[in-house]
Design a protein around this motif. Structure first.
Motif, PDB file in Angstrom:
ATOM      1  N   GLU A 295       0.817  -1.224   0.000  1.00  0.00           N
ATOM      2  CA  GLU A 295       0.000   0.000   0.000  1.00  0.00           C
ATOM      3  C   GLU A 295       0.845   1.266   0.000  1.00  0.00           C
ATOM      4  O   GLU A 295       0.389   2.330  -0.436  1.00  0.00           O
ATOM      5  CB  GLU A 295      -0.918   0.027   1.233  1.00  0.00           C
ATOM      6  N   LEU A 304      -6.767   7.251   0.410  1.00  0.00           N
ATOM      7  CA  LEU A 304      -7.765   6.191   0.574  1.00  0.00           C
ATOM      8  C   LEU A 304      -7.832   5.695   2.026  1.00  0.00           C
ATOM      9  O   LEU A 304      -8.915   5.415   2.546  1.00  0.00           O
ATOM     10  CB  LEU A 304      -7.440   5.023  -0.372  1.00  0.00           C
ATOM     11  N   VAL A 305      -6.686   5.575   2.662  1.00  0.00           N
ATOM     12  CA  VAL A 305      -6.671   5.145   4.062  1.00  0.00           C
ATOM     13  C   VAL A 305      -7.359   6.191   4.949  1.00  0.00           C
ATOM     14  O   VAL A 305      -8.167   5.865   5.828  1.00  0.00           O
ATOM     15  CB  VAL A 305      -5.236   4.900   4.543  1.00  0.00           C
ATOM     16  N   GLY A 308     -11.021   5.949   4.356  1.00  0.00           N
ATOM     17  CA  GLY A 308     -11.563   4.772   5.046  1.00  0.00           C
ATOM     18  C   GLY A 308     -11.702   5.000   6.545  1.00  0.00           C
ATOM     19  O   GLY A 308     -12.703   4.607   7.156  1.00  0.00           O
ATOM     20  N   GLY A 311     -14.608   7.234   7.129  1.00  0.00           N
ATOM     21  CA  GLY A 311     -15.852   6.483   6.945  1.00  0.00           C
ATOM     22  C   GLY A 311     -16.181   5.645   8.177  1.00  0.00           C
ATOM     23  O   GLY A 311     -17.344   5.539   8.580  1.00  0.00           O
ATOM     24  N   MET A 312     -15.145   5.001   8.753  1.00  0.00           N
ATOM     25  CA  MET A 312     -15.385   4.207   9.964  1.00  0.00           C
ATOM     26  C   MET A 312     -15.870   5.093  11.120  1.00  0.00           C
ATOM     27  O   MET A 312     -16.800   4.739  11.851  1.00  0.00           O
ATOM     28  CB  MET A 312     -14.102   3.475  10.359  1.00  0.00           C
TER      29      MET A 312
END
Length: 327
Positions: A295, A304-305, A308, A311-312
């Protein structure tokens, strides 16, 4: 204007029927004190031991009486000596600060002596001008004694009203500042316990006086009105018990409120921990120093991390809101 005798620290009044009380000097009192047709009221204002030791032997020659009067540990009681009848009881100076003044009453055939371990103002405490005027209208020492004791008990009743207003104010303050009210509540309970002890001391003294048998003065005429005074003290004791119950209920309620606030704070900390725990897990994984982590070479790996992780966090917040954890 009242003038204190400089040598003994006393105020001496000769009470004459149908006349205003006449203040006299200590030397004049010594010359006419044995006249049974005269009536005297002595208020010992001095706290100077030398002055007390000068004036007390003149009215109470028994050294046991003098020792009893100046003993700081002698708080209450009724004591009969030859020609002298002694009563001691505490008077409330400031109930909230648990400050009490011990008064000693020496009853002779024609003289009533009032001593206190601290000065009693004529316009403060229980010793008001109205009470003194009532004392001066009496024709016997036993009547003067009753008026004085009744004034002490009435003063306790006034203190009870102050306590009630203070507790009412505390109950209102609890709505604004719970933590400060908790300290005040404990202070009030401690002060009320001391006030109850003073009431018990008064009750013990009055009950002992009710059954006293002395040759110095005739107590029999005092027994019937004294029962009414004792009834007032018992009423005050029951009222103190009710206020103690009310304070206990307020303390229980306050404890529940503080526990609820603590639980609310812990709930918020738990929610925050639940939100940041997976984010910490992800950060911990990508914080490891391994040589091969695919990654790390992705052009969009970092955003992206982050996306993410965001989002969590948002998903957990929506979940907790749906469960009602933020209410």
């Amino acid at each position: 204007m009242k003038t204190v005798d400089s040598s003994t620290g006393t105020l001496i009044f000769e009470i004459v029927k149908n006349q205003r009380p006449k203040q006299i000097r200590w030397e004049d009192f010594l010359t006419i004190r044995d006249d049974a047709n005269r009536l005297f009221f002595i208020h010992a204002l001095s706290q100077n031991l030398e002055q007390l030791q000068k004036c007390l032997p003149a009215v109470a020659a028994n050294p046991l009486i003098i020792e009893r009067c100046i003993d700081p540990n002698a708080i209450s009681g009724v004591f009969s000596y030859e020609r002298v009848f002694v009563l001691q009881l505490p008077v409330t100076a400031d109930w909230l600060l648990s400050r009490y003044i011990k008064i000693t009453l020496l009853c002779l055939q024609n003289t009533l002596v009032l001593l206190s371990e601290e000065p009693l103002s004529f316009n403060a405490s229980f010793l008001s001008d109205e009470l003194l005027s009532s004392i001066y209208r009496q024709k016997q020492v036993i009547s003067m004694l009753y008026v004085l004791l009744d004034g002490v008990v009435d003063h306790s009743s006034e203190i009870m009203l102050q306590i009630r207003r203070t507790v009412d104010d505390l109950e209102q303050d609890m709505l604004n500042d719970d933590e400060d009210s908790a300290k005040q509540l404990l202070d009030f309970k401690r002060a009320l316990a001391h006030f109850e002890i003073a009431l018990e001391a008064k009750h013990r003294t009055m009950t002992a006086l009710l059954s006293a048998d002395t040759a110095s003065i005739d107590v029999s005429t005092l027994r019937e009105p004294l029962r009414d005074v004792i009834t007032h003290i018992e009423h005050s004791q029951r009222y103190v018990d009710r206020i103690e119950d009310r304070l206990s209920e307020l303390h229980h309620h306050l404890t529940l409120v503080l526990q609820e606030k603590t639980s609310q704070r812990l709930r918020i900390l738990t929610i925050l921990s639940s939100i940041f725990m997976p984010l910490t897990f992800v950060a911990g994984i990508y914080g490891m120093n391994f040589r091969y982590m695919p990654e790390l070479d992705w052009h969009y790996g970092y955003p992206l991390v982050l996306l993410g992780m965001l989002g969590m966090a948002v998903s957990l917040i929506i979940y907790f809101v749906g469960k009602g954890w933020f209410k």
